[in-house]
Scaffold this motif. Structure first.
Motif, PDB file in Angstrom:
ATOM      1  N   PRO A   6       0.860  -1.288   0.087  1.00 36.08           N
ATOM      2  CA  PRO A   6      -0.153   0.072  -0.029  1.00 36.08           C
ATOM      3  C   PRO A   6       0.946   1.269   0.123  1.00 36.08           C
ATOM      4  N   LYS A   7       0.310   2.474  -0.701  1.00 37.94           N
ATOM      5  CA  LYS A   7       1.274   3.369  -0.984  1.00 37.94           C
ATOM      6  C   LYS A   7       1.402   4.267   0.350  1.00 37.94           C
ATOM      7  N   ARG A   8       0.416   4.098   1.357  1.00 40.98           N
ATOM      8  CA  ARG A   8       0.330   4.757   2.692  1.00 40.98           C
ATOM      9  C   ARG A   8       1.709   4.413   3.459  1.00 40.98           C
ATOM     10  N   LYS A   9       1.729   2.771   3.412  1.00 41.74           N
ATOM     11  CA  LYS A   9       3.150   2.327   4.406  1.00 41.74           C
ATOM     12  C   LYS A   9       4.469   3.009   3.663  1.00 41.74           C
ATOM     13  N   SER A  10       4.629   2.950   2.253  1.00 37.00           N
ATOM     14  CA  SER A  10       5.833   3.429   1.949  1.00 37.00           C
ATOM     15  C   SER A  10       6.102   4.927   2.126  1.00 37.00           C
ATOM     16  N   VAL A  11       4.993   5.819   2.083  1.00 38.27           N
ATOM     17  CA  VAL A  11       5.071   7.102   2.385  1.00 38.27           C
ATOM     18  C   VAL A  11       5.569   7.253   3.977  1.00 38.27           C
ATOM     19  N   LEU A  12       4.961   6.564   4.905  1.00 38.20           N
ATOM     20  CA  LEU A  12       5.420   6.222   6.239  1.00 38.20           C
ATOM     21  C   LEU A  12       6.665   6.064   6.688  1.00 38.20           C
ATOM     22  N   GLU A  13       7.313   4.988   5.578  1.00 40.15           N
ATOM     23  CA  GLU A  13       8.694   4.525   5.735  1.00 40.15           C
ATOM     24  C   GLU A  13       9.684   5.349   5.297  1.00 40.15           C
ATOM     25  N   ASN A  14       9.179   6.211   4.257  1.00 41.98           N
ATOM     26  CA  ASN A  14      10.307   7.300   3.573  1.00 41.98           C
ATOM     27  C   ASN A  14      10.026   8.463   4.661  1.00 41.98           C
ATOM     28  N   ASP A  15       8.905   8.810   5.306  1.00 42.62           N
ATOM     29  CA  ASP A  15       8.938   9.915   6.484  1.00 42.62           C
ATOM     30  C   ASP A  15      10.199   9.230   7.218  1.00 42.62           C
ATOM     31  N   GLU A  16       9.994   8.099   7.866  1.00 44.82           N
ATOM     32  CA  GLU A  16      10.880   7.873   8.962  1.00 44.82           C
ATOM     33  C   GLU A  16      12.289   7.816   8.375  1.00 44.82           C
TER      34      GLU A  16
END
Length: 78
Positions: A6-16
């Motif tokens: 899911p795109k949301r998970k990769s966004v959160l990973e990139n934020d981190e």
């Protein structure tokens, strides 16, 4: 065929990744050394990815300090 995450998970990973890289840059080079280019190089993303999430270095710095403050508050509450 592999399922994409899911795109949301990769966004959160990139934020981190971005925030962790910013912390590392701040620790090593201080506030004057913080730049999108250094953060991007540190976390393996483009400067566009950094600016796609944080409009400015000031906004990134605020996110870093808020994260540190949250950590301190949580530690004090346990």
């Amino acid at each position: 065929m592999a399922q994409s995450r899911p795109k949301r998970k990769s966004v959160l990973e990139n934020d981190e990744r971005i925030l962790d890289a910013a912390v590392a840059v701040l620790d090593e080079e201080g506030i004057d050394g913080l730049s999108a280019r250094r953060v991007a190089g540190r976390c393996g993303l483009s400067t566009g990815a950094v600016y796609g999430r944080f409009e400015s270095i000031d906004e990134l710095m605020v996110a870093v300090w808020l994260g540190r403050l949250r950590h301190v508050v949580r530690a004090g509450l346990m």
